[in-house]
Design a protein around this motif. Sequence first.
Motif, PDB file in Angstrom:
ATOM      1  N   ASN A  89       0.676  -1.304  -0.015  1.00 58.42           N
ATOM      2  CA  ASN A  89       0.440  -0.403  -0.151  1.00 58.42           C
ATOM      3  C   ASN A  89       1.411   1.305   0.428  1.00 58.42           C
ATOM      4  OD1 ASN A  89      -1.503   1.970   0.862  1.00 58.42           O
ATOM      5  ND2 ASN A  89      -3.171   0.689   1.843  1.00 58.42           N
ATOM      6  N   GLU A  90       0.617   1.901  -0.993  1.00 59.18           N
ATOM      7  CA  GLU A  90       2.301   3.178  -1.366  1.00 59.18           C
ATOM      8  C   GLU A  90       1.203   4.259  -0.708  1.00 59.18           C
ATOM      9  OE1 GLU A  90       1.980   4.244  -5.686  1.00 59.18           O
ATOM     10  OE2 GLU A  90       2.821   2.730  -5.647  1.00 59.18           O
ATOM     11  N   ALA A  91      -0.030   4.274  -0.230  1.00 58.59           N
ATOM     12  CA  ALA A  91      -0.999   5.576  -0.264  1.00 58.59           C
ATOM     13  C   ALA A  91       0.152   6.255   0.352  1.00 58.59           C
ATOM     14  CB  ALA A  91      -2.005   5.419   0.711  1.00 58.59           C
ATOM     15  N   LEU A  92       0.767   6.230   1.605  1.00 56.37           N
ATOM     16  CA  LEU A  92       0.799   7.037   2.463  1.00 56.37           C
ATOM     17  C   LEU A  92       1.931   7.627   1.991  1.00 56.37           C
ATOM     18  CD1 LEU A  92       1.419   8.707   5.043  1.00 56.37           C
ATOM     19  CD2 LEU A  92       2.469   6.538   6.677  1.00 56.37           C
ATOM     20  N   ALA A  93       3.468   6.733   1.376  1.00 59.14           N
ATOM     21  CA  ALA A  93       4.649   7.474   0.492  1.00 59.14           C
ATOM     22  C   ALA A  93       4.058   7.779  -0.537  1.00 59.14           C
ATOM     23  CB  ALA A  93       5.243   6.647  -0.149  1.00 59.14           C
ATOM     24  N   ALA A  94       2.972   8.432  -1.330  1.00 61.81           N
ATOM     25  CA  ALA A  94       2.530   8.607  -1.957  1.00 61.81           C
ATOM     26  C   ALA A  94       2.554  10.649  -1.672  1.00 61.81           C
ATOM     27  CB  ALA A  94       1.043   8.369  -3.171  1.00 61.81           C
ATOM     28  N   ARG A  95       1.065  10.223  -0.882  1.00 65.61           N
ATOM     29  CA  ARG A  95       1.016  12.297  -0.035  1.00 65.61           C
ATOM     30  C   ARG A  95       2.049  12.361   0.701  1.00 65.61           C
ATOM     31  NH1 ARG A  95      -2.815   8.075   2.603  1.00 65.61           N
ATOM     32  NH2 ARG A  95      -1.802   8.541   4.805  1.00 65.61           N
ATOM     33  N   LEU A  96       2.981  11.630   1.541  1.00 63.85           N
ATOM     34  CA  LEU A  96       4.747  12.744   1.909  1.00 63.85           C
ATOM     35  C   LEU A  96       4.717  13.056   0.116  1.00 63.85           C
ATOM     36  CD1 LEU A  96       5.801   9.820   3.869  1.00 63.85           C
ATOM     37  CD2 LEU A  96       5.029  12.012   5.036  1.00 63.85           C
ATOM     38  N   VAL A  97       5.028  12.112  -0.240  1.00 61.79           N
ATOM     39  CA  VAL A  97       5.949  13.202  -1.812  1.00 61.79           C
ATOM     40  C   VAL A  97       5.040  14.692  -2.505  1.00 61.79           C
ATOM     41  CG1 VAL A  97       5.879  12.956  -4.285  1.00 61.79           C
ATOM     42  CG2 VAL A  97       6.958  10.882  -2.785  1.00 61.79           C
ATOM     43  N   ILE A  98       3.293  14.275  -2.557  1.00 61.95           N
ATOM     44  CA  ILE A  98       2.671  15.638  -2.386  1.00 61.95           C
ATOM     45  C   ILE A  98       2.614  16.328  -1.363  1.00 61.95           C
ATOM     46  CG2 ILE A  98       0.355  16.106  -2.343  1.00 61.95           C
ATOM     47  CD1 ILE A  98      -0.250  12.692  -3.254  1.00 61.95           C
TER      48      ILE A  98
END
Length: 199
Positions: A89-98
């Motif tokens: 699940n990459e959702a948290l990583a994606a939000r950190l990049v955002i």
Amino acid sequence: MAKTVDYYVFLASPWAYLGSQRFADIAKRHGASIRIIPMAAAEVFPVSGGLPLAKRAPQRQAYRIVELKRWREFLGVPLNLQPSFFPMNEALAARLVIAAREAGQDAVGLAHTMMRAVWAEDRNIADPEILEQIITETGLDPAKLFGAAESDAVQAEYTRGTQQAIDANVFGAPSYVIDGEIFWGQDRLDFVDRALAKS
């Protein structure tokens, strides 16, 4: 006038990883700016005919490994063909990049470090502790990014970016969009280079 490239990614994509540093180098050489847009595969695939890896035909899964080996050897990029923590699940990583992008920080560099963590270092980017380590390694502030990543504003940006990808007819990662023209896949970077050279 320098161009802006909309850079659509799945952070767990090996293809995005294989192209990430080359793309950053190409953009820098042309003075182009990059707007990185993490997107949710679970939302993009169903509307574009894509399938998660586990649901693809055996022939396609086997050929994917062949191609990854070819590109790994051709580019000389370290890549583990079967990382321990893929898929994740990459959702948290994606939000950190955002969150990094919205703060004006090096979101592209952070994304590359996350991709390398998966594909070269066998690390789990679904684990908040690992993500904290990665952020620290890039010289950014984990506390600030984690705080922002949990905000409604950043979650809304993740949703908006995914919808933007769908509206732009993006169907896979990495995709590079220049003046509305899509270049899908790290193997299209020569065309991205030519498109930026025209600016």
